[in-house]
Design an enzyme around this catalytic site. Sequence first.
Site, PDB file in Angstrom:
ATOM      1  N   HIS A  22     -10.002 -29.161 -35.093  1.00 52.57           N
ATOM      2  CA  HIS A  22     -11.145 -28.396 -34.604  1.00 52.57           C
ATOM      3  C   HIS A  22     -11.858 -29.107 -33.469  1.00 52.57           C
ATOM      4  O   HIS A  22     -13.078 -29.261 -33.466  1.00 52.57           O
ATOM      5  CB  HIS A  22     -12.117 -28.074 -35.742  1.00 52.57           C
ATOM      6  CG  HIS A  22     -11.467 -27.262 -36.817  1.00 52.57           C
ATOM      7  ND1 HIS A  22     -11.156 -25.929 -36.648  1.00 52.57           N
ATOM      8  CD2 HIS A  22     -11.011 -27.606 -38.033  1.00 52.57           C
ATOM      9  CE1 HIS A  22     -10.552 -25.483 -37.739  1.00 52.57           C
ATOM     10  NE2 HIS A  22     -10.440 -26.487 -38.593  1.00 52.57           N
TER      11      HIS A  22
ATOM     12  N   LYS B  98       0.851  -1.197   0.000  1.00 50.56           N
ATOM     13  CA  LYS B  98       0.000   0.000   0.000  1.00 50.56           C
ATOM     14  C   LYS B  98       0.887   1.247   0.000  1.00 50.56           C
ATOM     15  O   LYS B  98       0.621   2.211  -0.708  1.00 50.56           O
ATOM     16  CB  LYS B  98      -0.903   0.004   1.237  1.00 50.56           C
ATOM     17  CG  LYS B  98      -1.624   1.330   1.422  1.00 50.56           C
ATOM     18  CD  LYS B  98      -2.623   1.315   2.540  1.00 50.56           C
ATOM     19  CE  LYS B  98      -3.183   2.728   2.739  1.00 50.56           C
ATOM     20  NZ  LYS B  98      -4.410   2.747   3.506  1.00 50.56           N
TER      21      LYS B  98
END
Length: 520
Positions: free
Chosen positions: A282, A144
């Site tokens: 595919h 922070k």
Amino acid sequence: MTETQPDRVPVRRALLGVYDKTGVEELARGLADAGVELVSTGATARRIADAGIPVTPVEQVTGFPECLDGRVKTLHPAVHAGILADRRRPEHTAQLDELGIAAFDLVVVNLYPFTETVASGAAPDECVEQIDIGGPAMVRAAAKNHPSVAVVVDPARYGDVLEAVAAGGFTLVQRQRLAVAAFRHTAAYDVAVASWMGNVLAPDDDSGFPAWVGAAWERADVLRYGENPHQRAALYRSDRPGLAHAEQLHGKQMSYNNYVDTDAAWRAAHDHDDPCVAIIKHANPCGIAVGTDIAAAHRKAHACDPVSAFGGVIAANREVDLAMAEQVAAVFTEVVVAPSFTADAVEVLTAKKNIRLLRLPEAPPAAVELRPVSGGLLLQTVDRIGGDGDDPTTWTLATGEPLDAAGLDDLVFAWRSVRAVRSNAILLSHEKATVGVGMGQVNRVDAARLAVTRAGERAAGSVAASDAFFPFADGLQVLLDAGVRAVVQPGGSVRDEEVVAAARTAGVPLYLTGTRHFAH
Ligand SMILES: NC(=O)c1ncn([C@@H]2O[C@H](COP(=O)(O)O)[C@@H](O)[C@H]2O)c1NC=O
């Protein structure tokens, strides 16, 4: 608030508290040599002091002894005010002075090994004890306060730390990046704790699905594009083993579609115990076969549909040897994935510029799979081969003479293979090699027609599997008319009698598994 500090914040005072002590002595020595004052927690401080490096134990800073078996070491204002003071604010610096607290410029912490403790099968109390509290508090505080403090959670970054210290401190951008890494680290840590608590320690209910699901994924690669060139795509990894962790031995970067097809191929090849090869295009198989060895399996799989195998993705469930490599090298192939490759196979395959080789060690499959839907996520247990309905001794022979052992083996192969085909799926096989696959149709008659068409003359005398029941006799009739010699399907349609009657009329044995293997 004005920026009163230069971009680099010099490192004058560092706080070190690490569970994983790899490299900490070298780091401490480098920092001390650069004139950095070191403060450290219990065992870390002892390690540093034993190496003859000056260090202040954190108790001396807090004026409070470490207590409760280490549950409280650094949870003290003298530590946290020292981390959290925003040095851009003169009032913060003034308050630290009033309180007699010195600021930290660098925080180096790594956390108790919670995940590893859970994975070791430790008892709940031991797992709970390994939930780090003070460590994440320091890491989050320092992250922070990145405008003033640098935070390091990864021993692999210690070299960068010494470099930055020598350069006069970390730049703001460096501190921001370190803060990002730190919050990701504590976020992933909390996901692990929350998941274990909700899944193992105190499940929400007996549904088997926790009321909350968290995930931590790390980007492994940015791909050239997605399913289509106008889509952007990236690969992310979880901490579970699998394709995202495969080692690429050769070839161009894997594409989005390569990953999808390789995943399907790997799964299809591993639905069989004997040496097996699956060739996928595919997301659907254009050939699956088992053989006495992996090269034989590949020959048979390729023979199913050589036209479609062009540009396919090949998975083997055994080491790829020279014989298979030579066969593969003769056909344009996008990817070969296998648990391993012999050295001579690698030599042959790497001579092909466009082929990608992936080494993917065997690993237990995941228990659940996730599929995003708009606004949410579906979770389901993974459809596995090997359940009751996949064991031919549990099948019901609805009509016809029982198959001999070899015939039944063939039918089991077809049944295990049809799971790899997108629904509606019909699969014809002969001598444990697919000969015709009908996939992705919106009715079962067309799936049957497609399988038969692809098989051509090979349909006669083949065995057939259907991933779900025949709702009418028409789909089955297509197979019977083509001359299949046995059929396996789940059964369970309201018109089962009509379906069974068609098989009876044709004199073809029809087995019912009672289990469905849809794949969408
Ligand atoms: N309780 C605390 O105040 C506390 N402060 C730091 N730790 C952890 O203790 C470890 C370092 O302790 P040691 O230097 O004694 O091995 C680090 O993993 C750090 O994250 C703590 N431990 C657990 O919460």
